[in-house]
Design a protein around this motif. Structure first.
Motif, short mmCIF file in Angstrom:
data_model
loop_
_atom_site.label_atom_id
_atom_site.label_comp_id
_atom_site.label_asym_id
_atom_site.label_seq_id
_atom_site.Cartn_x
_atom_site.Cartn_y
_atom_site.Cartn_z
N LYS A 330 -53.12 15.78 -35.20
CA LYS A 330 -53.00 16.26 -33.83
C LYS A 330 -52.40 15.17 -32.92
O LYS A 330 -51.54 15.44 -32.09
CB LYS A 330 -54.37 16.68 -33.30
CG LYS A 330 -54.77 18.07 -33.78
CD LYS A 330 -55.94 18.59 -32.99
CE LYS A 330 -56.20 20.05 -33.34
NZ LYS A 330 -57.35 20.58 -32.61
N SER A 334 -49.07 17.43 -34.04
CA SER A 334 -49.22 18.74 -34.67
C SER A 334 -50.02 19.64 -33.74
O SER A 334 -50.93 19.20 -33.06
CB SER A 334 -49.97 18.57 -35.99
OG SER A 334 -50.24 19.81 -36.55
N VAL A 335 -49.65 20.91 -33.70
CA VAL A 335 -50.45 21.84 -32.91
C VAL A 335 -51.31 22.66 -33.87
O VAL A 335 -51.11 22.65 -35.08
CB VAL A 335 -49.58 22.77 -32.05
CG1 VAL A 335 -49.00 22.00 -30.90
CG2 VAL A 335 -48.51 23.43 -32.87
N LYS A 336 -52.24 23.39 -33.27
CA LYS A 336 -53.22 24.12 -34.05
C LYS A 336 -52.57 25.05 -35.08
O LYS A 336 -53.00 25.10 -36.24
CB LYS A 336 -54.12 24.90 -33.11
CG LYS A 336 -55.41 25.31 -33.74
CD LYS A 336 -56.37 25.89 -32.74
CE LYS A 336 -57.46 26.61 -33.55
NZ LYS A 336 -58.51 27.18 -32.75
N ASP A 337 -51.54 25.78 -34.66
CA ASP A 337 -50.90 26.74 -35.58
C ASP A 337 -50.42 26.05 -36.84
O ASP A 337 -50.55 26.55 -37.94
CB ASP A 337 -49.68 27.39 -34.92
CG ASP A 337 -50.06 28.11 -33.65
OD1 ASP A 337 -51.27 28.10 -33.33
OD2 ASP A 337 -49.17 28.64 -32.99
N GLN A 338 -49.83 24.85 -36.62
CA GLN A 338 -49.31 24.13 -37.78
C GLN A 338 -50.42 23.73 -38.73
O GLN A 338 -50.28 23.78 -39.94
CB GLN A 338 -48.56 22.87 -37.32
CG GLN A 338 -47.18 23.17 -36.78
CD GLN A 338 -46.55 21.96 -36.14
OE1 GLN A 338 -47.20 21.27 -35.34
NE2 GLN A 338 -45.31 21.69 -36.45
N LEU A 339 -51.55 23.35 -38.15
CA LEU A 339 -52.68 22.96 -38.99
C LEU A 339 -53.23 24.15 -39.75
O LEU A 339 -53.55 24.06 -40.93
CB LEU A 339 -53.77 22.33 -38.13
CG LEU A 339 -53.45 20.89 -37.70
CD1 LEU A 339 -54.33 20.48 -36.55
CD2 LEU A 339 -53.63 19.95 -38.88
N GLN A 342 -51.03 24.77 -42.47
CA GLN A 342 -51.22 23.78 -43.52
C GLN A 342 -52.41 24.13 -44.41
O GLN A 342 -52.32 24.13 -45.63
CB GLN A 342 -51.43 22.40 -42.92
CG GLN A 342 -51.62 21.34 -43.99
CD GLN A 342 -52.15 20.02 -43.45
OE1 GLN A 342 -52.07 19.77 -42.26
NE2 GLN A 342 -52.68 19.21 -44.33
#
Lengths: 810, 225
Positions: A330, A334-339, A342
């Motif tokens: 983060k 990185s934003v939440k969607d990317q996490l 992942q």
């Protein structure tokens, strides 16, 4: 980006070995079950879909409403098919088939008894799109005495010789092979190896009756035709054809006859429904039941869900380990969607690994699965492009299902607190969801265990129920009519053998009577003559001889057995208790010397009452029986007393051969035949055991994983408690209490659900066990014990660890 | 570069209300090296988190690079952060499952730099912090000083305008600590703005200006240069 996710996922898999093993193995087991069951269900649902016009073909059946309920026949009389076709233009074609059972077929020296041949109309194979690989589709089955055979059948009789044009002897007739088919597809509601032209059957050509049964008749409707509308027109056919026939046969007026057949009803069943929805007593082949499709489908989904639950639980439980990574990612933008993406990538990847193992398992287990399910599914089924697409779909579905909650959970960590290292030291949060999921897992496992015990108990009950006759050491010789008049001297010869206690010539064996004979004949007591339709019952005739009852160890409980000292015994009957009851006599004594009238207006005098015996599956209530001295026979049952059965068999065979019988020596043992009766229940038992085992395994693995993480997280707490004086036992209680409580809750929830379900299942049996409380207790304790084993291994390890070590690591 | 005015941040739990920042106003110019000092609980870390766009203030204005960012949502903050700000933590915060190279590469992945480009830039920066020979090692295989050099490399690989350092030498011995401070000074000399929270007067000595905080407010500012 993707590569980075991929890499870190793989490294995490490698790093957390327990976690990875539980997840990959659990999911692999779940996927294996799912795929095998899917293959099974696809096969079940594919029945009779292969004919070109499958959706336009209907089977014509007959339902008759009677006192006892509706009698359902999947077949009609000889003239019905053609009559319907000629009356209604929307019927494009009609075709008939009827089985020709237990015939002996010869070719030169070779002779076999065939169970799977049938008469059929010349258009039958075409309608069902079964092509001839040799011979002419259109003409092969037109001429009388033509036969179309399968490749395997041809091989059996002709070896490598060309079969087409050869002649086979069936009974007293000669039949010319006019066509060869590859084989009837497995997923069909009938399975015959040979088809004889219907024109060879004289009755089929000249018969014009409507009120009997025996011909399985199929109609091809045109595309626009509505089967419901067509069905609605059938009553006019009944008035036109069935009623006059009834009036003539029974010598009654048309009006009376019309009243008598008022309950008749011809109906249409789509052929694609037959396998799963038709369950009459007279099917061409044993059908399945749509219920099984639902039950197995549900089991597959449940097992898969259990495996998904493990992933969800272990991922959230171990979230602390990943929290720092989330924080760093983060911070780095990185934003939440990317996490979320992942973590979903990770779970899909894991599912992918599981799928590879699952495919291996499927490959290894397929033979046993086929054996268990009675299917013939090839590994190729899993390798066609549709199955592969489905498998990929399954990977994504399962991966996302298992990973979606952890993904949201992990990605919502607060950056700051996790980077400060706060969360890795906070005590394991007791997640309500996680507890709920553990309860769910153990509920399913316990329920399956209870079901397994109930099924086996019922099976044991059925196999050991007092049958009313002695099935041990009884040799059944088949087709003894082939001895013609020598049957009696052969029996005498057998009786002279010291190894034989008794022997009897009869038509009927007390186990699994031919289904066609199971419906009985209509009879009534003479004193009820004025009111025959109300007092009519269905009784099964047993054609026996003087020694039947003694050979089988049945018990006469009133009156006497047949005897050669009484001349009137040719019209005498011995009936069972069920017959006494159903004919309306108040006790067995009353029945003696009474007269029974059969539908053919024969009169029988009751001389004795035999104790009820189970001559069919105990699923059915014992029905009335009338035993009479043999008018037809064909079976000799021999009660033996010998340890050397092969020796006895060899001697008997030698004896048989010396009589020059028309039929070959063939035999079975009564108790083997008996065992076959409960094959279906035995399979149900095996399947439940398997699923219960798998469910419990997956649930226990999950529990093991959860405990692994909690003990790890609580290492420091345990250390401090021990330093402050907690005993090993106190620590153990601390660690196991919570999980055992969950298993308890699961057990309690599973009780009413299974009680209800198994109660329904047992209702299928006329004679059944009561579900006793100890079944639940045993299953509950077993679940608890297994859970305890899963928990205690790590808990003990944590509890006995030296606190100095755990505290020093801080 | 940074101008915050009357910034407030209050943490609430059910019973307690903690004022972390109390109408705090600070300005940091382009190219400055500022040290923030103060006792535990004075609001230093909260300030750093807000400056790093990891947390948002309850009240007040925060202008970053001439843009008001106090009311940015998460996505916009993340976007601004990944292009403009690098972080160095006391506990290094490297990802254990990634190698040195991969750890440093990570910010470039998030800003969408092409693979070939990434390789060049990561190698460049690893060279600069003299850890190139350890590029394929995992963090646990390195000493604390080496880990922090990797963390610094990761912080600067995207060429951020601002580096936020949270007690960067807190977990290091004095020798390694000096190395890291040296590194930060060099970066600052090349134009990067640095805000560093520290307890160490020695480290603070590397900066141009020391802001001392107490109870969420600045008490004094010492200009060193």
């Amino acid at each position: 980006m993707f590569r980075n996710y991929f890499r870190i996922a793989l490294r995490n898999l490698r790093k957390n070995k327990i976690f990875s093993f539980i997840n990959v193995f659990g999911l692999a087991v779940g996927l294996t079950c799912c795929m095998l069951i899917a293959a099974f269900l696809f096969d079940e649902l594919s029945y009779d879909k292969y004919p070109e016009h499958a959706n336009q073909i209907y089977r014509l059946g007959l339902q008759v409403t009677q006192n006892a309920g509706i009698a359902d026949y999947p077949d009609v009389d000889v003239a019905v098919g053609a009559g319907v076709k000629n009356t209604y233009p929307e019927v494009l074609a009609s075709t008939r088939i009827n089985g020709w059972n237990d015939v002996f077929i010869h070719y030169q020296e070779k002779q076999f008894k065939e169970q799977h041949i049938a008469f059929c109309d010349s258009n039958f194979l075409q309608l069902f799109s079964i092509p001839l690989i040799e011979g002419d589709d259109k003409t092969a089955l037109v001429a009388p005495n033509s036969i179309v055979i399968s490749k395997a059948f041809a091989k059996k009789y002709f070896g490598d010789e060309k079969a087409l044009g050869k002649a086979l002897t069936i009974g007293r007739g000669t039949f010319k092979v006019t066509g060869i088919i590859d084989k009837v597809p497995d997923n069909t509601h009938f399975h015959y190896d040979a088809f004889v032209s219907m024109t060879s059957n004289n009755y089929a050509v000249t018969g014009h009756t409507w009120s009997n049964i025996g011909f399985y008749t199929y109609l091809l409707l045109n595309k626009e035709a509505d089967p419901k509308k067509l069905e609605a027109k059938f009553p006019e056919l009944i008035s036109k054809y069935v009623v006059p026939e009834g009036a003539r046969d029974m010598g009654i007026s048309l009006a009376e006859a019309q009243k008598g057949v008022g309950s008749w009803h011809f109906y249409l069943m789509p052929i694609t429904d037959i396998h799963l929805h038709s369950n009459t007593k007279y099917e061409l082949d044993a059908n399945s039941d749509i219920q099984y499709v639902y039950i197995f489908g549900a089991l597959a989904v449940f097992i898969l869900l259990l495996a998904c639950v493990n992933f969800t639980n272990l991922s959230t439980a171990s979230s602390a380990k990943r929290s720092r990574e989330v924080g760093i990612r983060k911070v780095l933008g990185s934003v939440k969607d990317q996490l979320i993406f992942q973590f979903l990538t990770e779970s899909v990847l894991l599912t992918c690994c599981a799928m590879l193992f699952a495919l291996l398992f499927v490959y290894l287990l397929l033979p046993s699965f086929n054996h268990l399910s009675g299917k013939n599914i090839s590994i190729l089924f899993f390798l066609n492009y549709k199955a592969i697409i489905a498998a990929v779909g399954l990977i994504f579905f399962v991966g996302i299902l298992a990973g979606i909650y952890p993904a949201f959970f992990l990605s919502s960590f607060q950056t700051i607190s996790v980077l400060k290292g706060a969360s890795s030291n906070t005590p394991a949060k007791r997640s309500r969801l996680r507890s709920g999921l553990v309860v769910f897992q153990f509920m399913i496992s316990t329920a399956l265990m209870i079901a397994t015990i109930v099924v086996y108990q019922q099976l044991h009950f059925m196999q050991n129920k007092k049958l009313g006759y002695d099935k041990e050491q009884v040799l059944v010789l088949q087709d003894t009519y082939g001895l013609d008049s020598n049957q009696y001297s052969f029996k005498q010869k057998l009786l002279s053998d010291s190894r034989v206690i008794n022997a009897t010539i009869s038509r009927d064996v007390p186990v699994g009577r031919a289904e066609g004979n199971m419906d009985g004949s209509e009879v009534y007591a003479k004193e009820n003559k004025s009111n025959e339709s109300a007092s009519e019952i269905h009784a099964n005739y047993f054609h026996v001889d003087l020694d039947y009852i003694s050979t089988l160890g049945m018990k006469i409980i009133a009156g006497r057995n047949f005897s050669k000292d009484f001349h009137g015994d040719s019209t005498a009957v011995v009936i069972n208790e069920a017959a006494v009851r159903d004919l309306g006599w108040k006790d067995n004594k009353t029945a003696l010397d009474k007269t029974i009238i059969s539908s053919g207006q024969h009169q029988y005098n009751v001389i004795g009452v035999v104790q009820d015996f189970n001559y069919a599956s105990v699923k059915q209530k014992i029905a009335p029986v009338m035993m009479m001295l043999g008018r037809s026979s064909g079976t000799i049952m021999v009660k033996m007393k010998t340890a050397d059965i092969p020796g006895f068999l060899a001697d008997t065979k030698k004896e048989w051969n010396s009589y020059n019988a028309r039929t070959p020596f063939s035999y079975y043992f009564l108790d083997d035949k008996f065992a076959l009766l409960y094959k279906a229940e035995e399979k149900t038992g095996q399947i439940f055991t398997m699923f219960a085992g798998i469910a419990l395994l997956i649930a226990s693995l999950g529990l093991f994983g959860l405990v692994a993480f909690t003990t790890e997280q609580r290492t420091k707490e345990i250390g401090i408690r021990k330093v402050l004086g907690a005993s090993i036992n106190q620590v153990l209680v601390l660690l196991t209490k919570e999980f055992l409580l969950l298993v308890c809750v699961a057990f309690i929830i599973s009780i009413p659900v299974t009680w209800w379900a198994m109660h329904n299942w047992l209702n299928n049996f006329a004679y059944r066990i009561n579900i006793s409380w100890w079944i639940f207790l045993v299953a509950g304790l077993l679940a608890m014990l297994i859970a305890l084993m899963a928990i205690s291994f790590l808990a003990i390890k944590a509890a006995v660890a030296n606190p100095v070590n755990s505290l020093r690591t801080e | 570069m940074i101008k915050i005015t009357e910034l407030e941040k209050i943490y609430r739990t059910e019973e307690v209300e903690t004022i972390a920042l109390n109408k705090l106003s600070i300005e940091v110019k382009d190219g400055e090296f500022v040290a923030v000092m103060g006792p535990s609980g004075c609001g230093k870390s909260t300030l750093l988190n807000i400056l790093g766009l990891l947390d948002d203030p309850d009240k007040g204005s925060f202008i970053f690079n001439q843009i008001e960012v106090a009311d940015f949502n998460e996505r916009r903050r993340a976007d601004l952060r990944k292009h403009n700000i690098g972080f160095v933590f006391q506990s290094f915060n490297l990802i254990d499952e990634l190698t040195v190279f991969e750890n440093v590469e990570l910010p470039l992945i998030y800003t969408g730099v092409k693979s070939a480009d990434r390789k060049k830039r990561v190698e460049e920066v690893l060279d600069k912090v003299q850890i190139m020979h350890r590029r394929n090692h995992y963090p646990q295989q390195l000493s604390g000083g080496q880990q922090q050099r990797v963390a610094v490399a990761r912080a600067v690989v995207n060429k951020p305008k601002l580096i936020l350092a949270d007690e960067p030498t807190g977990n290091l011995d004095s020798h390694n600590g000096n190395d890291v401070m040296q590194l930060l000074t060099e970066l600052n000399e090349q134009g990067t703005t640095i805000v560093m929270v520290t307890h160490s007067e020695h480290d603070a000595g590397y900066s141009h200006r020391i802001i001392r905080m107490l109870d969420g407010q600045t008490v004094t500012e010492n200009i060193l240069v």
